[in-house]
Each structure stands twice: as structure tokens, then as C-alpha cells.
Design a protein around this motif. Structure first.
Motif, PDB file in Angstrom:
ATOM      1  N   LYS A  31       0.850  -1.193   0.000  1.00  0.00           N
ATOM      2  CA  LYS A  31       0.000   0.000   0.000  1.00  0.00           C
ATOM      3  C   LYS A  31       0.882   1.238   0.000  1.00  0.00           C
ATOM      4  O   LYS A  31       1.769   1.399   0.845  1.00  0.00           O
ATOM      5  N   LEU A  32       0.634   2.145  -0.959  1.00  0.00           N
ATOM      6  CA  LEU A  32       1.445   3.348  -1.108  1.00  0.00           C
ATOM      7  C   LEU A  32       0.806   4.545  -0.404  1.00  0.00           C
ATOM      8  O   LEU A  32      -0.409   4.614  -0.244  1.00  0.00           O
ATOM      9  N   LYS A  33       1.642   5.483  -0.016  1.00  0.00           N
ATOM     10  CA  LYS A  33       1.194   6.634   0.767  1.00  0.00           C
ATOM     11  C   LYS A  33       0.391   7.623  -0.061  1.00  0.00           C
ATOM     12  O   LYS A  33      -0.635   8.142   0.384  1.00  0.00           O
ATOM     13  N   LEU A  93      -6.856   1.798  -5.465  1.00  0.00           N
ATOM     14  CA  LEU A  93      -6.489   1.518  -4.080  1.00  0.00           C
ATOM     15  C   LEU A  93      -5.061   1.956  -3.774  1.00  0.00           C
ATOM     16  O   LEU A  93      -4.595   1.805  -2.649  1.00  0.00           O
ATOM     17  N   ASN A  94      -4.382   2.501  -4.783  1.00  0.00           N
ATOM     18  CA  ASN A  94      -3.017   3.038  -4.673  1.00  0.00           C
ATOM     19  C   ASN A  94      -2.069   2.032  -4.031  1.00  0.00           C
ATOM     20  O   ASN A  94      -1.551   2.241  -2.932  1.00  0.00           O
ATOM     21  N   GLY A  95      -1.854   0.957  -4.742  1.00  0.00           N
ATOM     22  CA  GLY A  95      -0.951  -0.067  -4.247  1.00  0.00           C
ATOM     23  C   GLY A  95      -0.318  -0.859  -5.377  1.00  0.00           C
ATOM     24  O   GLY A  95      -0.673  -0.694  -6.549  1.00  0.00           O
ATOM     25  N   VAL A 306     -11.155  -6.371  -2.386  1.00  0.00           N
ATOM     26  CA  VAL A 306     -11.857  -6.614  -3.647  1.00  0.00           C
ATOM     27  C   VAL A 306     -13.208  -5.917  -3.648  1.00  0.00           C
ATOM     28  O   VAL A 306     -13.687  -5.451  -4.695  1.00  0.00           O
ATOM     29  N   THR A 307     -13.824  -5.800  -2.491  1.00  0.00           N
ATOM     30  CA  THR A 307     -15.097  -5.082  -2.379  1.00  0.00           C
ATOM     31  C   THR A 307     -14.897  -3.595  -2.622  1.00  0.00           C
ATOM     32  O   THR A 307     -15.705  -2.945  -3.299  1.00  0.00           O
ATOM     33  N   GLN A 308     -13.825  -3.057  -2.095  1.00  0.00           N
ATOM     34  CA  GLN A 308     -13.513  -1.652  -2.348  1.00  0.00           C
ATOM     35  C   GLN A 308     -13.342  -1.398  -3.840  1.00  0.00           C
ATOM     36  O   GLN A 308     -13.818  -0.389  -4.378  1.00  0.00           O
ATOM     37  N   GLY A 309     -12.656  -2.332  -4.513  1.00  0.00           N
ATOM     38  CA  GLY A 309     -12.464  -2.184  -5.952  1.00  0.00           C
ATOM     39  C   GLY A 309     -13.766  -2.266  -6.716  1.00  0.00           C
ATOM     40  O   GLY A 309     -13.996  -1.512  -7.668  1.00  0.00           O
TER      41      GLY A 309
END
Length: 547
Positions: A31-33, A93-95, A306-309
Motif C-alpha cells: 500500500k502506497l502513501k 487503491l493506490n498499491g 476486492v469489495t472496495q475495488g
């Protein structure tokens, strides 16, 4: 513009070609900042979105924002230069999904200033192989019912023939199918029209790009046949004229969270291409390593990655259908991710007579939201089976595409409708909308009713000669009503009804004064009708009430 987009898509997917089947390497989610250093700009969307994707946003009044920007190439290069293999990235999701056998290195990565967290998503040394992953069992333009064969009942249970009879069979609508494999889609006769008419628009393997795409699992092939199958006299799917992108995101031999990240990356790619509908006959709750298992408390519609996506895909204007799951007879019993998503149409399974399938996962989502949302034929669904011949199979894996195909037809019939309106129309047309339960949710949709609901919506009162306007529309807690041609001193009556004609709210007002209603959160979500009466005249405005 086209060249820039092609270069960007190459940037997004080039690392897929680096994938190698190396069992010694672990997979991780990094996960990126932030997206510092990205060369992409919101004001230049043609550099990272296709014109079709941009047009879909414009049509649905969806703003392009930072979540649309690809991850920072500087961060990706930094991770690669440290020795990590970049599998793929997620802009929403920036990762980044990475692979390495060096556990010391991965611990160092977690301390980098631009890294928020690191999570193991698949071990290099697998614990075991998944078995019965999909839980499928063999079960005992001019519309011609006879052409549909046994599959006709899958259409008529939802009154889907109403749209097909008018020529709405998905033409011009693009559907992305995210699945485990599309075995022999390139040669089976049920897909002849897809091939000859070039309506398989593209394929991509997010699991192993070096594999033979059409030699993998049969599951996605069967799923595709529910929508795009077209063998007149034997079987016709629910969207036989639609176009399809086929994406392999699932490794059928194992079950690990890395497949969720494959799913999100594929959904982002589908979005960038401009697809209209996603069907996902996949779901996640337990894994080969039990320490990675999800809990029911995480099935709250917004927590699992996956739900967030999936929710994000909907927010970008894509109608998303997901199998509710086949877990009702197991100790888990509940719906599975991403079907728990608050924006997702989770589809339960019934037979051709509308009787619930005993295996169909139950709701609600954790927190009480209605799940599953709706139901379609998934018990003795007629399709192209794993044997490469027409027959029957069971599973919400098939009720989802049966319904998704009809969603594509509904969109073709109502091209100006947005995803929120389409989702509401499908739900509100269903057989038990007024009394939803945890077994079938709102019930079995009726696509004639859904089409009628969308046809009577009033998005622009002026266009229809009205003198009153209401905003915001959709609304949640308050509503502002204004007379565009005010006459002082005249009394009027404002009433809100549901589509069954039941009065839900009423108030008098002065036609010369703007009206501000608040505390409307108790009104039911869905389509409502505002009736305005004054001087013996009546006007009607179609409203959409969201959560």
C-alpha cells in the motif's frame, strides 16, 4: 491522443509480462502513501483513460479525480530497483502487487517513507491446493422463443423477453467478464457469432500472461455462455448481441488474497477501456492459509479490498454484478466478497419456477444492509458445460451472468440512465421489493417494470414543459422545489408517492416561494414521484431517493 493512451495501457500492463511461475517467490500487496511524482494530470484524462471511458463519465456526470490517476511511476521504479518483481498496480487503491523470495528485503520495504503497509497475499510455498473451488455440479432483433431452447425459462422468469422482443439484446454494450478461464471459447460453436462479428473485444490474463488463454479453466466459458451464447434453436443467452472483454483473474488451483488484487487490477483496466458492465462469478472469504481468512464482520460492504475495488468500479459508472455465493449449506452460509459491496448487485440463485436454491448464500451484509440484492436462475441453469456441450449446471456463478446480460439490455434500452438509476430500477422492479429478506433480497426482477421505471424518470423538468424543478435529484435527506414562473399568493399541494401509488408525504406551500424540505431520510430509497398541484393543474417529477 490514441498513441498516448496506448503507451499508458502498456505502462499499466507491461509488468504483467514479467510474471514467471516461480513457486519460491511470495506475493505481497504494498500500500502506497500517495501519488507524488506522477506525470499524469486530472486535466489530461486522455493520457490514462480511453475516449469511451471519458464519455461514460461525462454521460453520468462523474468527475475524474485522483483515484483515476495511475500510481506513481517513481514509487514503482523504486520498488523494482530494490529487487522486487512488479506484478501489477492498482490506481484506485493506490498499491502494488510484488513478488520476491527475500523476506529481509520485504521487511525493509515496509520502512520506506512512501509505503503505508505490506501484506502477504500468497506464499511461494503453497500449503495445499484448493478443491471444489467453484462448487459447480451438473444438474439433472427478431425474437423467436423457440430459438432459445431450454434457456428460454432463464429469460422469461425475469420478463426479459420484453426487452428482447423490442430488439434490445445488448448491442453496443460492453461487458467485462472476470473469471478463472475461458476454455475453448475460441472454437465452441455456441460462441460462433461472438467470433465472426468480432465481439470479443480483447482478452488478458492477470494470473499468468504466459499461459495459453483459451486452454485454462472452463468456468468463465460457462459463465460467458449465459450471456453471449447464441446457438439458435438450442440456446441463446440473455445478452447475445453484447460485446465482451475476457479477463482471467482467478487461479483455479489455489485460493489466496492475491486473486482479489488481480480482480481489482482487471476492473481498473476494464474501466480504462470504457466497459459498461462487469460480471464477477467469483467470491472470497476463506483461503488455503486460514490465517488469511475473512470474517463475517468484514462483509460490511466496504472493508475487503476486492469489495472496495468493486464499489469503485460502480462509482466510475460501471454496473457490477457478483455471485452471492454457494455457501448456505456450510458453516459460513453468508454472502461473500465482493457481493457484500454496498454498490454491487449480489445475485442469488433460484430455479426456473422461482424457487430458491438451497445452496444460495444468505445475507444480510454485516451491519444489516439487504443482501443478496436480487435473484435469477442459477439452479439447473442451461449453458455450455465444462464438457463443452449444452447442459445444466448449478451455482450463483450462473445466476449472476444471467442477470448481468439483462442489465446490459436494460442499459441499451435506456442509454441515458446512470448506474444508480439502473441498479434501483432492477431492485425496485423485483418480486419482493416491499418486503426484502436475507434469502433473495428484493427478489426476482421484472425487466418490463424496470424499463418503465426508467422511461418515466424526469431528469430535466424544463425539457418536459414543467414550471417546477426539484433538486438535488437524486436526493438523500432534503429536497428543494422551486417554481420557475412564480405567481404570488397561490396555494399549492406537494405530495410524494411510491411507484405503487401510495402517498408517503404531503405538504401545502405558496407557489411564489421556494420550498425546502428536510428530514426526508425516512422516505424509502428508490424511485419516487413528486406531484405538484396548483390552480387545478398537476405536474409530476420523477425523483430518485438514495441511502
Amino acid at each position: 491522443m490514441k498513441i498516448r493512451l496506448i503507451l499508458l495501457l502498456l505502462f499499466l500492463c507491461a509488468d504483467l509480462g514479467l510474471y514467471a511461475q516461480d513457486s519460491a517467490k511470495n506475493s505481497y500487496w504494498v500500500k502506497l502513501k500517495d501519488k507524488s511524482g506522477t506525470p499524469f494530470r486530472i486535466g489530461r484524462p486522455d493520457e490514462f483513460l480511453s475516449q469511451r471511458s471519458i464519455a461514460r463519465r461525462i454521460r453520468q456526470h462523474i468527475a475524474i479525480d485522483e483515484t483515476d490517476l495511475p500510481v506513481s511511476p517513481e514509487y514503482v521504479d523504486s520498488l523494482r530497483n530494490l529487487g522486487l518483481e512488479i506484478v501489477h498496480t492498482s490506481k484506485w487503491l493506490n498499491g502494488v502487487t510484488v513478488r520476491t523470495a527475500d523476506t529481509v528485503l520485504i521487511n525493509q520495504i515496509a520502512t520506506l517513507s512512501f509505503v503505508v503497509s505490506v501484506e502477504l497475499t500468497k506464499p511461494g510455498n503453497l500449503l495445499k491446493s484448493a478443491t471444489q473451488k467453484f462448487r459447480i455440479e451438473d444438474a439433472d432483433s427478431e425474437y423467436k422463443a423457440a430459438d432459445y431452447g431450454i434457456a428460454i425459462s432463464q429469460l422469461t422468469l425475469m420478463n426479459g423477453q420484453y426487452l428482447h422482443e423490442q430488439g434490445y439484446r445488448g448491442k453496443g454494450i460492453q461487458i467485462a467478464v472476470l473469471d478463472a478461464g475461458f476454455w475453448h471459447v475460441d472454437r465452441l460453436s455456441v460462441f460462433d457469432s461472438l467470433r465472426t462479428e468480432n465481439r470479443i473485444l480483447g482478452t488478458r490474463d492477470f494470473v499468468d500472461p504466459t499461459s495459453g488463454f483459451y486452454e485454462q479453466h472452463t468456468h468463465g466459458m460457462s459463465v460467458l455462455s449465459c450471456m453471449g451464447g447464441n446457438l439458435p434453436g438450442s440456446m441463446i443467452g440473455t445478452a447475445p448481441d453484447a460485446s465482451f472483454y475476457l479477463f482471467r483473474t482467478e487461479d483455479a488451483s489455489t485460493e489466496y488474497p492475491v486473486e482479489e488484487d488481480n480482480w481489482v487490477t482487471a476492473a481498473e483496466f476494464a474501466d480504462s477501456l470504457g466497459v459498461d458492465v462487469i460480471n464477477s462469478s467469483l467470491g472470497y472469504f476463506t483461503f488455503d492459509d486460514v490465517r488469511m481468512n475473512h470474517t463475517y464482520t468484514e462483509m460490511d460492504g466496504k472493508t475487503i479490498r476486492v469489495t472496495q475495488g468493486a464499489n469503485m468500479a460502480f462509482q466510475k459508472g460501471i454496473l457490477v454484478f457478483a455471485s452471492a455465493g454457494n455457501e448456505a449449506s456450510d458453516s459460513w452460509k453468508y454472502i461473500i466478497a465482493p457481493a457484500d459491496g454496498e454498490n454491487i448487485l449480489a445475485v442469488a440463485a433460484v430455479d426456473k419456477n422461482g424457487n430458491r436454491a438451497s445452496f444460495s448464500s444468505v445475507g444480510p451484509a454485516f451491519g444489516g444492509a439487504v443482501k443478496p440484492n436480487v435473484a435469477a436462475v442459477g439452479w439447473a441453469t442451461y449453458l455450455e458445460t465444462s464438457a463443452g456441450a449444452l447442459g445444466y449446471s448449478n451455482g450463483t456463478s450462473f445466476s449472476s451472468p444471467v442477470l448481468a446480460g439483462m442489465g446490459a439490455c436494460l442499459l441499451q434500452a435506456n442509454p441515458l440512465a446512470d448506474v444508480q438509476q439502473l441498479k434501483m430500477a432492477i431492485e425496485q422492479s423485483a418480486s419482493q421489493y416491499s418486503t426484502p429478506d436475507s434469502l433473495l433480497g428484493f427478489g426476482i426482477p421484472d425487466f418490463e417494470k424496470a424499463d418503465q421505471y426508467l422511461k418515466i424518470r424526469n431528469l430535466d423538468a424544463l425539457e418536459n414543459g414543467n414550471t417546477f424543478v426539484a433538486s438535488p435529484n437524486p436526493f438523500q435527506n432534503y429536497l428543494f422545489v422551486q417554481n420557475l414562473n412564480p405567481v404570488s399568493g397561490i396555494d399549492g399541494l406537494l405530495s410524494i408517492y411510491n411507484l405503487q401509488g401510495v402517498q408517503l408525504w404531503q405538504s401545502t406551500f405558496k407557489t411564489s416561494d421556494p420550498v425546502f424540505w428536510e428530514n426526508l431520510s425516512n422516505l424509502p430509497r428508490g424511485f419516487l414521484v413528486l406531484k405538484i398541484e396548483s390552480e387545478g393543474k398537476k405536474e409530476v417529477i420523477k425523483l430518485v431517493k438514495t441511502n
